[in-house]
Write a protein that holds these residues in place. Structure first.
Motif, PDB file in Angstrom:
ATOM      1  N   GLN A   1      13.405  -2.359 -34.913  1.00  0.00           N
ATOM      2  CA  GLN A   1      12.157  -1.680 -34.685  1.00  0.00           C
ATOM      3  C   GLN A   1      11.293  -2.929 -33.015  1.00  0.00           C
ATOM      4  OE1 GLN A   1       9.928   0.727 -37.052  1.00  0.00           O
ATOM      5  NE2 GLN A   1       7.786   0.747 -34.850  1.00  0.00           N
ATOM      6  N   VAL A   2      11.125  -3.266 -32.697  1.00  0.00           N
ATOM      7  CA  VAL A   2      10.052  -4.449 -32.131  1.00  0.00           C
ATOM      8  C   VAL A   2       7.735  -4.498 -32.247  1.00  0.00           C
ATOM      9  CG1 VAL A   2       9.440  -5.024 -29.797  1.00  0.00           C
ATOM     10  CG2 VAL A   2      11.596  -4.867 -29.811  1.00  0.00           C
ATOM     11  N   GLN A   3       8.123  -4.803 -33.366  1.00  0.00           N
ATOM     12  CA  GLN A   3       6.292  -5.377 -33.172  1.00  0.00           C
ATOM     13  C   GLN A   3       5.757  -6.378 -33.010  1.00  0.00           C
ATOM     14  OE1 GLN A   3       6.250  -4.454 -37.441  1.00  0.00           O
ATOM     15  NE2 GLN A   3       4.878  -2.683 -37.214  1.00  0.00           N
ATOM     16  N   LEU A   4       4.542  -6.307 -31.900  1.00  0.00           N
ATOM     17  CA  LEU A   4       4.198  -7.201 -31.596  1.00  0.00           C
ATOM     18  C   LEU A   4       2.451  -6.961 -32.397  1.00  0.00           C
ATOM     19  CD1 LEU A   4       4.260  -7.290 -27.217  1.00  0.00           C
ATOM     20  CD2 LEU A   4       5.134  -9.162 -29.315  1.00  0.00           C
ATOM     21  N   VAL A   5       2.021  -8.031 -33.771  1.00  0.00           N
ATOM     22  CA  VAL A   5       1.047  -7.762 -34.308  1.00  0.00           C
ATOM     23  C   VAL A   5      -0.291  -9.252 -33.791  1.00  0.00           C
ATOM     24  CG1 VAL A   5      -0.116  -7.895 -35.958  1.00  0.00           C
ATOM     25  CG2 VAL A   5       2.237  -6.905 -36.260  1.00  0.00           C
ATOM     26  N   GLU A   6      -1.657  -8.536 -32.769  1.00  0.00           N
ATOM     27  CA  GLU A   6      -2.130  -9.867 -32.557  1.00  0.00           C
ATOM     28  C   GLU A   6      -3.205 -10.245 -33.972  1.00  0.00           C
ATOM     29  OE1 GLU A   6      -1.443  -6.974 -29.150  1.00  0.00           O
ATOM     30  OE2 GLU A   6      -1.537  -6.726 -31.471  1.00  0.00           O
ATOM     31  N   SER A   7      -3.901 -11.253 -33.904  1.00  0.00           N
ATOM     32  CA  SER A   7      -4.738 -11.510 -34.893  1.00  0.00           C
ATOM     33  C   SER A   7      -6.134 -12.472 -34.311  1.00  0.00           C
ATOM     34  CB  SER A   7      -4.723 -12.127 -35.995  1.00  0.00           C
ATOM     35  OG  SER A   7      -3.692 -12.647 -36.119  1.00  0.00           O
ATOM     36  N   GLY A   8      -6.527 -12.555 -34.443  1.00  0.00           N
ATOM     37  CA  GLY A   8      -7.859 -13.593 -34.468  1.00  0.00           C
ATOM     38  C   GLY A   8      -9.263 -13.173 -33.275  1.00  0.00           C
ATOM     39  N   GLY A   9      -9.431 -11.662 -33.510  1.00  0.00           N
ATOM     40  CA  GLY A   9     -10.070 -11.684 -32.723  1.00  0.00           C
ATOM     41  C   GLY A   9     -11.866 -12.082 -33.657  1.00  0.00           C
ATOM     42  N   GLY A  10     -12.850 -10.892 -33.199  1.00  0.00           N
ATOM     43  CA  GLY A  10     -13.529 -11.401 -33.600  1.00  0.00           C
ATOM     44  C   GLY A  10     -14.957 -11.326 -32.606  1.00  0.00           C
ATOM     45  N   LEU A  11     -16.449 -11.680 -33.185  1.00  0.00           N
ATOM     46  CA  LEU A  11     -17.042 -11.400 -33.036  1.00  0.00           C
ATOM     47  C   LEU A  11     -18.066 -12.954 -32.850  1.00  0.00           C
ATOM     48  CD1 LEU A  11     -20.183 -10.303 -31.712  1.00  0.00           C
ATOM     49  CD2 LEU A  11     -20.912  -9.640 -33.782  1.00  0.00           C
ATOM     50  N   VAL A  12     -18.413 -13.751 -31.584  1.00  0.00           N
ATOM     51  CA  VAL A  12     -18.980 -14.502 -31.680  1.00  0.00           C
ATOM     52  C   VAL A  12     -19.911 -15.168 -30.615  1.00  0.00           C
ATOM     53  CG1 VAL A  12     -16.823 -15.683 -32.286  1.00  0.00           C
ATOM     54  CG2 VAL A  12     -17.805 -15.057 -29.349  1.00  0.00           C
ATOM     55  N   GLN A  13     -20.753 -15.818 -30.270  1.00  0.00           N
ATOM     56  CA  GLN A  13     -21.395 -16.198 -29.209  1.00  0.00           C
ATOM     57  C   GLN A  13     -21.045 -17.098 -28.302  1.00  0.00           C
ATOM     58  OE1 GLN A  13     -24.608 -18.699 -32.027  1.00  0.00           O
ATOM     59  NE2 GLN A  13     -25.608 -17.049 -31.771  1.00  0.00           N
ATOM     60  N   ALA A  14     -21.813 -17.008 -26.885  1.00  0.00           N
ATOM     61  CA  ALA A  14     -21.430 -17.697 -25.792  1.00  0.00           C
ATOM     62  C   ALA A  14     -20.969 -18.756 -25.848  1.00  0.00           C
ATOM     63  CB  ALA A  14     -21.873 -16.605 -24.502  1.00  0.00           C
ATOM     64  N   ARG A  19      -9.140 -18.300 -31.425  1.00  0.00           N
ATOM     65  CA  ARG A  19      -7.651 -18.218 -30.639  1.00  0.00           C
ATOM     66  C   ARG A  19      -6.778 -17.264 -31.391  1.00  0.00           C
ATOM     67  NH1 ARG A  19      -2.896 -22.520 -32.361  1.00  0.00           N
ATOM     68  NH2 ARG A  19      -3.023 -21.388 -34.553  1.00  0.00           N
ATOM     69  N   LEU A  20      -6.614 -16.841 -30.392  1.00  0.00           N
ATOM     70  CA  LEU A  20      -5.781 -15.326 -30.872  1.00  0.00           C
ATOM     71  C   LEU A  20      -4.256 -15.478 -30.691  1.00  0.00           C
ATOM     72  CD1 LEU A  20      -6.602 -12.600 -27.722  1.00  0.00           C
ATOM     73  CD2 LEU A  20      -7.759 -13.154 -30.482  1.00  0.00           C
ATOM     74  N   PHE A  68      -9.042 -20.397 -20.757  1.00  0.00           N
ATOM     75  CA  PHE A  68      -8.422 -20.005 -21.315  1.00  0.00           C
ATOM     76  C   PHE A  68      -6.631 -21.087 -21.251  1.00  0.00           C
ATOM     77  CE2 PHE A  68      -9.314 -15.813 -22.213  1.00  0.00           C
ATOM     78  CZ  PHE A  68     -11.033 -15.567 -22.201  1.00  0.00           C
ATOM     79  N   THR A  69      -5.473 -20.757 -22.336  1.00  0.00           N
ATOM     80  CA  THR A  69      -4.783 -21.422 -22.294  1.00  0.00           C
ATOM     81  C   THR A  69      -3.895 -20.625 -23.361  1.00  0.00           C
ATOM     82  OG1 THR A  69      -5.576 -23.628 -22.590  1.00  0.00           O
ATOM     83  CG2 THR A  69      -3.274 -23.708 -22.600  1.00  0.00           C
ATOM     84  N   ILE A  70      -2.705 -19.950 -22.600  1.00  0.00           N
ATOM     85  CA  ILE A  70      -1.679 -19.827 -23.213  1.00  0.00           C
ATOM     86  C   ILE A  70      -0.349 -20.506 -23.355  1.00  0.00           C
ATOM     87  CG2 ILE A  70      -0.540 -19.143 -21.638  1.00  0.00           C
ATOM     88  CD1 ILE A  70       0.652 -16.436 -22.527  1.00  0.00           C
ATOM     89  N   LYS A  76       8.705 -20.209 -34.779  1.00  0.00           N
ATOM     90  CA  LYS A  76       7.613 -19.108 -34.921  1.00  0.00           C
ATOM     91  C   LYS A  76       7.056 -17.967 -34.741  1.00  0.00           C
ATOM     92  CE  LYS A  76       4.501 -22.365 -37.231  1.00  0.00           C
ATOM     93  NZ  LYS A  76       3.620 -23.340 -37.740  1.00  0.00           N
ATOM     94  N   ASN A  77       7.833 -18.054 -33.928  1.00  0.00           N
ATOM     95  CA  ASN A  77       8.254 -15.922 -32.929  1.00  0.00           C
ATOM     96  C   ASN A  77       6.893 -15.778 -32.315  1.00  0.00           C
ATOM     97  OD1 ASN A  77      10.760 -16.289 -33.442  1.00  0.00           O
ATOM     98  ND2 ASN A  77      10.822 -14.315 -34.555  1.00  0.00           N
ATOM     99  N   THR A  78       5.285 -16.772 -32.153  1.00  0.00           N
ATOM    100  CA  THR A  78       4.426 -16.848 -32.039  1.00  0.00           C
ATOM    101  C   THR A  78       3.705 -17.085 -30.345  1.00  0.00           C
ATOM    102  OG1 THR A  78       3.593 -16.954 -34.287  1.00  0.00           O
ATOM    103  CG2 THR A  78       1.533 -17.259 -32.756  1.00  0.00           C
ATOM    104  N   ALA A  79       2.947 -16.347 -29.909  1.00  0.00           N
ATOM    105  CA  ALA A  79       2.633 -16.673 -29.048  1.00  0.00           C
ATOM    106  C   ALA A  79       0.634 -17.111 -29.097  1.00  0.00           C
ATOM    107  CB  ALA A  79       2.523 -16.323 -28.057  1.00  0.00           C
ATOM    108  N   TYR A  80      -0.216 -17.438 -28.561  1.00  0.00           N
ATOM    109  CA  TYR A  80      -0.885 -18.093 -28.801  1.00  0.00           C
ATOM    110  C   TYR A  80      -2.470 -17.727 -27.432  1.00  0.00           C
ATOM    111  CZ  TYR A  80       1.103 -20.308 -32.203  1.00  0.00           C
ATOM    112  OH  TYR A  80       1.600 -20.108 -33.665  1.00  0.00           O
ATOM    113  N   LEU A  81      -3.130 -17.682 -27.513  1.00  0.00           N
ATOM    114  CA  LEU A  81      -4.648 -17.321 -26.306  1.00  0.00           C
ATOM    115  C   LEU A  81      -5.712 -18.264 -26.985  1.00  0.00           C
ATOM    116  CD1 LEU A  81      -5.007 -16.290 -23.591  1.00  0.00           C
ATOM    117  CD2 LEU A  81      -6.411 -14.615 -24.168  1.00  0.00           C
TER     118      LEU A  81
END
Length: 120
Positions: A1-14, A19-20, A68-70, A76-81
């Motif tokens: 089963q394929v899974q993509l799990v995002e993390s790193g979001g949040g509340l920030v100021q302008a 980094r996601l 932004f930089t991808i 690590k089977n990981t992508a970043y933003l």
């Protein structure tokens, strides 16, 4: 089963940075182009950034170019933003996506999303 799990979001100021991360499982990660999309309040889902299986080519929406930089780590089977100089209009639910082989903006798999909220 394929899974993509995002993390790193949040509340920030302008002006702040975030980094996601997107961890993939159940697929041959280095056979997939990876991308990020976002869906803001009352808006359609839009493309943000993508890169090829080896990171050799990258693609960005005009609205995020230069901020932004991808990237990816195939070991690590990981992508970043990496998102710098965030603006209130970047507020959205950010989705990770995987597309087999080349990037054609028609992902085969999607994550569940991570919320980014930027206050002014």
């Amino acid at each position: 089963q394929v899974q993509l799990v995002e993390s790193g979001g949040g509340l920030v100021q302008a002006g702040d940075s975030l980094r996601l991360s997107c961890v993939a499982s159940g697929l041959g990660f280095d056979s997939y182009a990876m991308g990020w999309f976002r869906e803001g309040p009352g808006k359609d889902r839009e493309f943000v950034a993508a890169l090829t299986w080896n990171g050799g080519e990258t693609y960005y929406a005009d609205s995020v170019k230069g901020r932004f930089t991808i990237s990816r780590d195939n070991a690590k089977n990981t992508a970043y933003l990496q998102m710098n100089n965030l603006r209130p209009e970047d507020t959205a639910l950010y989705y990770c996506a995987a597309e087999r082989q080349a990037w054609g903006a028609l992902p085969d798999y999607w994550g569940q999303g991570t919320q980014v909220t930027v206050s002014s």
